[in-house]
Design an enzyme around this catalytic site. Structure first.
Site, PDB file in Angstrom:
ATOM      1  N   HIS A  13       0.812  -1.245  -0.029  1.00  0.00           N
ATOM      2  CA  HIS A  13       0.048  -0.046   0.006  1.00  0.00           C
ATOM      3  C   HIS A  13       0.809   1.123  -0.019  1.00  0.00           C
ATOM      4  CE1 HIS A  13      -3.802   2.068   1.587  1.00  0.00           C
ATOM      5  NE2 HIS A  13      -2.984   2.802   1.313  1.00  0.00           N
ATOM      6  N   HIS A  15       1.354   5.409  -1.733  1.00  0.00           N
ATOM      7  CA  HIS A  15       0.744   6.605  -2.427  1.00  0.00           C
ATOM      8  C   HIS A  15       1.981   7.317  -3.173  1.00  0.00           C
ATOM      9  CE1 HIS A  15      -3.221   6.590  -0.756  1.00  0.00           C
ATOM     10  NE2 HIS A  15      -2.517   6.109   0.105  1.00  0.00           N
ATOM     11  N   LYS A  99      -9.671  -0.142  -5.738  1.00  0.00           N
ATOM     12  CA  LYS A  99      -9.793   0.220  -4.466  1.00  0.00           C
ATOM     13  C   LYS A  99     -11.073   0.996  -4.269  1.00  0.00           C
ATOM     14  CE  LYS A  99      -7.818   1.889  -0.697  1.00  0.00           C
ATOM     15  NZ  LYS A  99      -6.818   3.091  -0.393  1.00  0.00           N
ATOM     16  N   HIS A 136     -10.564   1.129   1.762  1.00  0.00           N
ATOM     17  CA  HIS A 136     -10.548   1.934   2.798  1.00  0.00           C
ATOM     18  C   HIS A 136     -11.706   1.962   3.662  1.00  0.00           C
ATOM     19  CE1 HIS A 136      -8.795   5.993   4.342  1.00  0.00           C
ATOM     20  NE2 HIS A 136     -10.109   5.750   5.059  1.00  0.00           N
ATOM     21  N   HIS A 174      -4.750  -0.612   5.884  1.00  0.00           N
ATOM     22  CA  HIS A 174      -4.308   0.146   6.927  1.00  0.00           C
ATOM     23  C   HIS A 174      -5.288  -0.081   8.115  1.00  0.00           C
ATOM     24  CE1 HIS A 174      -7.041   3.001   5.029  1.00  0.00           C
ATOM     25  NE2 HIS A 174      -6.166   3.293   4.096  1.00  0.00           N
ATOM     26  N   ASP A 247       1.203   2.584   3.715  1.00  0.00           N
ATOM     27  CA  ASP A 247       0.466   3.638   3.389  1.00  0.00           C
ATOM     28  C   ASP A 247       1.074   5.040   3.314  1.00  0.00           C
ATOM     29  OD1 ASP A 247      -1.771   5.181   2.612  1.00  0.00           O
ATOM     30  OD2 ASP A 247      -2.498   5.234   4.936  1.00  0.00           O
TER      31      ASP A 247
HETATM   32  O1  DOR Z   1      -3.601   9.501   5.671  1.00  0.00           O
HETATM   33  C1  DOR Z   1      -3.706   9.213   4.506  1.00  0.00           C
HETATM   34  N1  DOR Z   1      -3.227   9.630   3.482  1.00  0.00           N
HETATM   35  N2  DOR Z   1      -4.770   8.371   4.452  1.00  0.00           N
HETATM   36  C2  DOR Z   1      -5.408   7.924   3.381  1.00  0.00           C
HETATM   37  O2  DOR Z   1      -6.435   7.202   3.258  1.00  0.00           O
HETATM   38  C3  DOR Z   1      -4.982   8.714   2.092  1.00  0.00           C
HETATM   39  C4  DOR Z   1      -3.742   9.287   2.156  1.00  0.00           C
HETATM   40  C5  DOR Z   1      -3.383  10.339   1.196  1.00  0.00           C
HETATM   41  O3  DOR Z   1      -3.481   9.757   0.019  1.00  0.00           O
HETATM   42  O4  DOR Z   1      -2.772  11.232   1.362  1.00  0.00           O
HETATM   43 ZN    ZN Z   2      -3.340   4.936   1.386  1.00  0.00          ZN
END
Ligand code: DOR
Ligand code: ZN
Length: 351
Positions: A13, A15, A99, A136, A174, A247
């Protein structure tokens, strides 16, 4: 000096964002992990096979030469998702999974799903195709306390969804609560969860230690210590339904250190250090490889990575910030602090 060797891990996971931030953050993940499941919550989101194909190419262009790293891209479900396109993308190996962001749950989720009924046809197609649903797991709605959103989601959305689509593979992303751990364990085999370093390391008091801590603000928000203990028991107890998913969620410093700051912790540069610290504290380093490198591939029907890596208990100072040229800077987890673990440079073939 204490050392630990394990198969090269995967991050289930992450980003990566896009543009200049993507170029800066991808190398941190690619150095430490063999594969990473890349979240699709760009603006606009990655909703189709074509968009994921293009995004995957941009990610690969940011991987440093000589590093063996595979991004596993995903599609963002909306009320208008096209089941045929998603299944084709999955069969072609472009879409690892899809997702589910409940609308307005988190960063760039305003295009998300407004009700499970709206995507019932898509979920049925994914169930038939063996395409995993990545969730999520938080309800939205101003009336629900932010600390209760995951438990409420489990009860009111996830349990009915699991019953309605009994063959669908589901990953609770998460996981942060004892209720989340329990639902995963009750559906072992078809359900799994990723666990972040921050939810293993800290409880909600950490958000307010000596003042408000914007770099510890993430969603789902940090929970009570009872939940942290439930997560630690699940991951260090050898339960194969739980695996590593950082995450890592970079936001530029000025968008976090502000009156209404973004949620997300940029953990990629120090995530393995964080997890190793937790497993060492729990006396469970012998269970680390399963969590970091074996449980995820086993759940998803993939082979573990071939290479092995070695880490040692050598303290190292973490940078205060990482510059993103032309944009600002990112503040990594443990910025300016000393972490207890460091990688040993060499990698070897798995025996
Ligand atoms: O803290 C987070 N940041 N939780 C999420 O679900 C998305 C992520 C983000 O993309 O910034
Ligand atoms: Zn995430």
């Amino acid at each position: 000096m204490q050392r630990i060797s394990f198969r090269r891990p995967d991050d289930w996971h992450v980003h990566f964002r896009d543009g200049a931030v993507l170029a800066e953050v991808v190398p941190h993940t690619a150095r430490a992990f063999g594969r990473a499941v890349v979240m699709p919550n760009l603006a606009p989101p990655v909703t189709t096979t074509a968009a994921a194909t293009a995004y995957r190419a941009r990610i690969l262009a940011a991987v440093p030469a000589g590093i063996d790293f595979s991004p596993l891209t995903t599609a963002y479900l909306t009320d208008d998702s096209d089941a045929a396109d998603l299944i084709t993308g999955h069969r072609e190996g472009v879409l690892f999974g899809a997702k589910l962001y409940p609308a307005h749950a988190t960063t760039n989720s305003q295009f998300g799903v407004t009700s499970i009924a709206a995507i019932a046809g898509v979920l049925a197609a994914m169930e038939r195709a063996g395409m995993p649903l990545l969730v999520h797991g938080e309800v939205t709605g101003a009336e629900v306390d932010v600390f209760d959103r995951e438990a409420r989601f489990v009860e009111t959305v996830l349990v009915p969804l699991l019953a309605d689509f009994p063959g669908l593979k589901v990953v609770l992303e998460h996981v942060t609560t004892a209720e989340g751990v329990a639902v995963v364990q009750a559906h072992a085999g078809r359900m799994a969860a990723t666990v972040t370093p921050q939810h293993l390391l800290w409880d909600r008091n950490a958000l307010f230690r000596g003042g408000i801590r914007p770099h510890l603000w993430c969603l789902p928000v940090l929970k009570r210590s009872t939940h942290k203990r439930a997560l630690r028991a699940a991951v260090t107890g050898g339960d194969p339904s739980f695996f590593l998913g950082t995450d890592t969620a970079p936001h530029l410093r000025h968008t976090k250190e502000t009156a209404c700051g973004c949620a997300g912790i940029f953990s990629a540069p120090t995530a393995l250090e964080a997890y190793l610290t937790v497993f060492a504290e729990e006396g469970a380093l012998d269970r680390f490889e399963a969590f970091a490198s074996l449980n995820g591939p086993a759940f998803h029907g993939l082979p573990p990575n071939e290479m092995r890596v070695t880490w040692e208990a050598r303290p190292r100072l973490v940078a205060e910030a990482i510059a993103v040229p032309g944009e600002g800077e990112l503040v990594p987890m443990f910025a300016g602090e000393t972490v207890a673990w460091s990688p040993v440079a060499t990698e070897t073939e798995a025996a």
